[in-house]
Design an enzyme around this catalytic site. Sequence first.
Site, PDB file in Angstrom:
ATOM      1  N   ASP A 104     -22.353  -5.836  -6.116  1.00  0.00           N
ATOM      2  CA  ASP A 104     -21.549  -6.890  -6.721  1.00  0.00           C
ATOM      3  C   ASP A 104     -20.337  -7.101  -5.804  1.00  0.00           C
ATOM      4  O   ASP A 104     -20.041  -6.265  -4.932  1.00  0.00           O
ATOM      5  CB  ASP A 104     -21.135  -6.528  -8.156  1.00  0.00           C
ATOM      6  CG  ASP A 104     -20.757  -7.778  -8.960  1.00  0.00           C
ATOM      7  OD1 ASP A 104     -20.471  -8.821  -8.331  1.00  0.00           O
ATOM      8  OD2 ASP A 104     -20.729  -7.719 -10.207  1.00  0.00           O
TER       9      ASP A 104
HETATM   10  C1  BGC Z   1     -19.902 -11.158 -10.650  1.00  0.00           C
HETATM   11  C2  BGC Z   1     -21.335 -11.403 -10.236  1.00  0.00           C
HETATM   12  C3  BGC Z   1     -21.405 -12.614  -9.336  1.00  0.00           C
HETATM   13  C4  BGC Z   1     -20.500 -12.399  -8.154  1.00  0.00           C
HETATM   14  C5  BGC Z   1     -20.499 -13.560  -7.178  1.00  0.00           C
HETATM   15  C6  BGC Z   1     -18.956 -11.151  -9.481  1.00  0.00           C
HETATM   16  O1  BGC Z   1     -17.642 -11.218  -9.923  1.00  0.00           O
HETATM   17  O2  BGC Z   1     -19.822  -9.945 -11.361  1.00  0.00           O
HETATM   18  O3  BGC Z   1     -22.128 -11.600 -11.377  1.00  0.00           O
HETATM   19  O4  BGC Z   1     -22.727 -12.844  -8.943  1.00  0.00           O
HETATM   20  O5  BGC Z   1     -19.175 -12.242  -8.622  1.00  0.00           O
HETATM   21  O6  BGC Z   1     -19.884 -14.655  -7.709  1.00  0.00           O
END
Ligand code: BGC
Length: 753
Positions: free
Chosen positions: A271
């Site tokens: 993530d």
């Molecule tokens: C989120 C993810 C997301 C990523 C990219 C993170 O803050 O937890 O679900 O895919 O950002 O935007």
Amino acid sequence: MGKGNIKVLITILICWLILENATRTKAFINTQPMKLTDEASIENVMKSLTIDEKVQLVIGAGYPGPNGVAGSTRSIPRLGIPSIILSDGPAGVRIGGLFAGAPPRIATAFPIPSLLSATWDVKQMQKMAKAMGMEAREYGVDVLLAPGENIQRDPLGGRNFEYYSEDPFLTGSMATEFIRTVQETGVGTSIKHYAANNQETNRTKINAVVPKRALREIYLPAFEMAVKQAKPWTVMSAYNAVNGVFATQNRTILTDILRDEWGFNGLVMSDWWAVKNPVAALEAGNDLIMPGDYRGPLPMPELGKELYTKASAPSPELLKAAIQDGILSKEALDSSVRNMLKLIIKTPTFKGEYKNVDYQTKTALSKKTAKEGARVNREVAPEGMVLLKNEKKSLPFKGVKKIGVAGENAVVDLAQSKLGIIIGGGGSAKVNVDPKNVVSLVQGLKNADYAVVDSVNGKKVIEGLSKNDAVNLAKNTDIGLVFIGRQSTEGADRPDMSMKPEEIQLIKDLSEAYHAEGKKLVVVLNIGAPIEVANWSDYADSILLAWQPGQEGGNAIADVLSGKVNPSGKLPVTFPVKYSDVPSYGNFPGDTINNVVHYTEGIYVGYRFYDTKKINPAYPFGHGLSYTDFAFSNLKLSSAKYLLSKNEPLSISMDVTNIGPVAGKEVVQLYIHDQNSKLDRPFKELKGFKKIFLKPGQTKKVTFTIDKRALSAFDDKLNKWIAEPGKFTVLIGSSSQDIKQEAEFMGVGKDVN
Ligand code: BGC
């Protein structure tokens, strides 16, 4: 020199020239690096890649990615390795506009995943996922960062709207269909957030202490099903720690379980900014560190003082130093690079499919795709709306021409970003829509040819209206509608699940006013997760849970209220009477000073808890009414015995009849109850579901097959799934508490797994 000799000399010369040329060509070929062309070229490319290049490939290219996507990867042009594009997310393609400096790129805001799972209908999921895949392609996206497969452990979880259910089987089934369908369009998926990311509070620091059995039976099975059945291209590791080790560095979950047990052979990406220790992440099986720019206190001191001074970010330089210092193994780096190359060759960018579109200037979908997105949204959204209550069949509207609409949530005020409906949740699942494309509740009702009255004496009918105004509204309209909304977002859990006193007062006053006129009051819930209902539901004749239904929401709600669509949604999550009833009450969001949350409820999540502990919910898991009625009969099992030493299918069938006046769809739910288990087991567990359409009077046979896994529990002492001998009951229901048919069979012999 004679003629003959000259001939010989010329022949020798020609031969020499041919040979020399061949050798040179060969040498030239040998020194030319092999470009990435397909799977077979990967090993040669691995040989051509330098360490400097390898470390580039496992670190993202920074945030945001091109054109305002969430991220991208680095390219190595000399070897034909392109950068690929990664974009959110679960409720529509999220691209541009939401990031500073990136021009808006309009996509369809589809219904939230909770609504999708409330359809209990994989066909609806297919329609939406296909439309999303096509939109991703129009914007040049290689991997959609979806679906979210976390379990809705607690109703206050800020991202519950992005997830599917409190039940792993329903979650896994819906997510599997999403993955399969999106990937059929040629775009990859990323199942997230692996694992046990069930809260937003302190999400980057919290250690989720999850009993092994709960991990295996509740929090992992949806990921397991998706990996085994749909083969997602990528998995996204979560922010939190799982049982003491950050998910991004957790070898047990990233390698032992995901790859060795389940056979995952795709790529694991972290993530965004989740990786604390890049070396530990790569060693544990986290292949790609996203998004690749520096945020937060890195590197971890345990990397060693020397390395600490060499680089200050999860940068290629740091990884190179780690390789040189022998802290990071070449094998770990190579394995991640290989997984990157395997991913890249599948992408549309690599295949040259995005060559002819100018994504840089593209800010809108083609008319055709936008139209299709809206059409699919309108078609799918009503299918997941749940009719919670319908006293005296107050819905669908009968003889209704004029509707009194009340509630702040129905007010349109674009200057204050009020759209007259909440179409989806916030954070990375938020889609960049054009407000012009959003159909508010009031607009939807008007589109369906109803007259709408939403002001009395020049004032909007909202919370705080006087009793007199309530009476006026009731006298002047045929039916009342209160629109209650709740927003939630990534990054924050909800503070509570309560209704505001002024909302309850509004419902109560309008209820009295409409009832005094002999008219009905309907409440429509525009929410992403459960709120309190038991303390006001008596005032409402009907309650429709519309969720956050996407940009076509107003039309979709009107379709259900008018009866154009007969509701068939069922709850994918229990609505408890009060927050103190929930299984994780007191253990959510955990100890936020020491950053630890104990999942003390273990496997007793959602209906598994309410059912077993006999706590009455406001509305149970699986509940949802229809404008017609169904009868279940004739339950049959293919055998009264199930041999545990084998893994043969048991087939279960029954007849379902539409005994009401209109056509409708019913969700047939199959639960298993283990009567003689030595392991502590929930009273019942969902193991199958099917949605069927029936005309009035029509009967259809519904058949399920289950296997040994459906009878099994995870024995944490033996560290394996085990089906115990003894009696099992098959429970067929129209909700988890409305069981229509039961049958028993014996599990015999020994599970020799
Ligand atoms: C989120 C993810 C997301 C990523 C990219 C993170 O803050 O937890 O679900 O895919 O950002 O935007």
